[in-house]
Design a protein around this motif. Structure first.
Motif, PDB file in Angstrom:
ATOM      1  N   UNK A  30       3.177  12.007  -2.339  1.00 15.93           N
ATOM      2  CA  UNK A  30       3.794  13.346  -2.427  1.00 15.93           C
ATOM      3  C   UNK A  30       5.100  13.288  -3.201  1.00 15.93           C
ATOM      4  N   UNK A  31       5.884  12.234  -2.996  1.00 18.28           N
ATOM      5  CA  UNK A  31       7.150  12.085  -3.714  1.00 18.28           C
ATOM      6  C   UNK A  31       6.906  11.935  -5.214  1.00 18.28           C
ATOM      7  N   UNK A  32       5.888  11.164  -5.593  1.00 18.63           N
ATOM      8  CA  UNK A  32       5.588  10.972  -7.011  1.00 18.63           C
ATOM      9  C   UNK A  32       5.084  12.278  -7.627  1.00 18.63           C
ATOM     10  N   UNK A  33       4.265  13.023  -6.889  1.00 25.31           N
ATOM     11  CA  UNK A  33       3.790  14.322  -7.402  1.00 25.31           C
ATOM     12  C   UNK A  33       4.982  15.255  -7.608  1.00 25.31           C
ATOM     13  N   UNK A  34       5.932  15.265  -6.670  1.00 31.28           N
ATOM     14  CA  UNK A  34       7.130  16.100  -6.826  1.00 31.28           C
ATOM     15  C   UNK A  34       7.927  15.679  -8.060  1.00 31.28           C
ATOM     16  N   UNK A  35       8.025  14.367  -8.303  1.00 32.47           N
ATOM     17  CA  UNK A  35       8.712  13.883  -9.511  1.00 32.47           C
ATOM     18  C   UNK A  35       7.991  14.368 -10.766  1.00 32.47           C
ATOM     19  N   UNK A  36       6.663  14.287 -10.750  1.00 27.28           N
ATOM     20  CA  UNK A  36       5.887  14.741 -11.906  1.00 27.28           C
ATOM     21  C   UNK A  36       6.060  16.238 -12.127  1.00 27.28           C
ATOM     22  N   UNK A  76       0.846  -1.190   0.000  1.00 23.66           N
ATOM     23  CA  UNK A  76       0.000   0.000   0.000  1.00 23.66           C
ATOM     24  C   UNK A  76       0.885   1.244   0.000  1.00 23.66           C
ATOM     25  N   UNK A  77       0.468   2.245  -0.743  1.00 23.59           N
ATOM     26  CA  UNK A  77       1.204   3.509  -0.832  1.00 23.59           C
ATOM     27  C   UNK A  77       0.781   4.430   0.306  1.00 23.59           C
ATOM     28  N   UNK A  98      -4.184   6.467  -6.307  1.00 22.02           N
ATOM     29  CA  UNK A  98      -3.388   5.233  -6.276  1.00 22.02           C
ATOM     30  C   UNK A  98      -3.430   4.597  -4.897  1.00 22.02           C
ATOM     31  N   UNK A  99      -3.474   3.266  -4.904  1.00 22.50           N
ATOM     32  CA  UNK A  99      -3.513   2.532  -3.638  1.00 22.50           C
ATOM     33  C   UNK A  99      -2.215   1.785  -3.341  1.00 22.50           C
ATOM     34  N   UNK A 100      -1.493   1.378  -4.393  1.00 23.58           N
ATOM     35  CA  UNK A 100      -0.289   0.569  -4.174  1.00 23.58           C
ATOM     36  C   UNK A 100       0.929   1.219  -4.833  1.00 23.58           C
ATOM     37  N   UNK A 101       2.093   0.710  -4.458  1.00 22.64           N
ATOM     38  CA  UNK A 101       3.339   1.171  -5.085  1.00 22.64           C
ATOM     39  C   UNK A 101       3.325   0.864  -6.577  1.00 22.64           C
ATOM     40  N   UNK A 102       2.708  -0.250  -6.962  1.00 21.80           N
ATOM     41  CA  UNK A 102       2.614  -0.599  -8.374  1.00 21.80           C
ATOM     42  C   UNK A 102       1.798   0.426  -9.147  1.00 21.80           C
ATOM     43  N   UNK A 103       0.696   0.881  -8.527  1.00 24.72           N
ATOM     44  CA  UNK A 103      -0.116   1.924  -9.170  1.00 24.72           C
ATOM     45  C   UNK A 103       0.719   3.181  -9.403  1.00 24.72           C
ATOM     46  N   UNK A 104       1.505   3.554  -8.411  1.00 21.76           N
ATOM     47  CA  UNK A 104       2.345   4.747  -8.532  1.00 21.76           C
ATOM     48  C   UNK A 104       3.437   4.550  -9.575  1.00 21.76           C
ATOM     49  N   UNK A 105       4.013   3.354  -9.600  1.00 24.58           N
ATOM     50  CA  UNK A 105       5.088   3.069 -10.546  1.00 24.58           C
ATOM     51  C   UNK A 105       4.644   3.173 -11.990  1.00 24.58           C
ATOM     52  N   UNK A 106       3.416   2.769 -12.266  1.00 24.50           N
ATOM     53  CA  UNK A 106       2.896   2.840 -13.640  1.00 24.50           C
ATOM     54  C   UNK A 106       2.769   4.284 -14.112  1.00 24.50           C
ATOM     55  N   UNK A 107       2.581   5.212 -13.194  1.00 27.00           N
ATOM     56  CA  UNK A 107       2.377   6.613 -13.565  1.00 27.00           C
ATOM     57  C   UNK A 107       3.668   7.320 -13.960  1.00 27.00           C
ATOM     58  N   UNK A 108       4.803   6.738 -13.607  1.00 19.36           N
ATOM     59  CA  UNK A 108       6.094   7.349 -13.953  1.00 19.36           C
ATOM     60  C   UNK A 108       6.990   6.412 -14.763  1.00 19.36           C
ATOM     61  N   UNK A 109       6.470   5.249 -15.154  1.00 21.75           N
ATOM     62  CA  UNK A 109       7.319   4.257 -15.830  1.00 21.75           C
ATOM     63  C   UNK A 109       7.831   4.718 -17.184  1.00 21.75           C
TER      64      UNK A 109
END
Length: 92
Positions: free
Chosen positions: A14-20, A7-8, A44-55
């Motif tokens: 917040x880290x992924x939003x900063x990357x975006x 689970x994220x 997003x609910x999981x790390x996998x969900x987040x990973x797909x957004x920046x892959x």
């Protein structure tokens, strides 16, 4: 990211939003793409969900050893100049 099933947390999001934000500032994402991805990050609910957004985006480069050495050299030079200024002011 670690296990894609984990689970994220809010901090992960917040880290992924900063990357975006950095990728948008670099011109890799349009404002519409950024908005769409941020909405998905917040849902997003999981790390996998987040990973797909920046892959499809390149990983941010870490500072090179040369850049770190240059920064250290600059800091040492600043310290030497400050010490010389103190010594000169004491002996005047």
């Amino acid at each position: 990211m670690t296990d894609p099933r984990l689970r994220a947390s809010d901090a992960d999001r917040q880290r992924v939003v900063a990357d975006l934000e950095r990728h948008t500032a670099a011109g890799r994402l349009s404002l519409d793409e950024f908005t769409t991805r941020v909405d998905a990050v917040l849902a997003a609910r999981t790390h996998g969900d987040l990973g797909h957004l920046t892959s499809d985006l390149p990983a941010e480069a870490q500072p090179s050893a040369d850049a770190r050495h240059l920064l250290i050299a600059f800091a040492l030079a600043a310290v030497v100049v400050a010490l010389l200024a103190v010594i000169i002011s004491v002996y005047r």
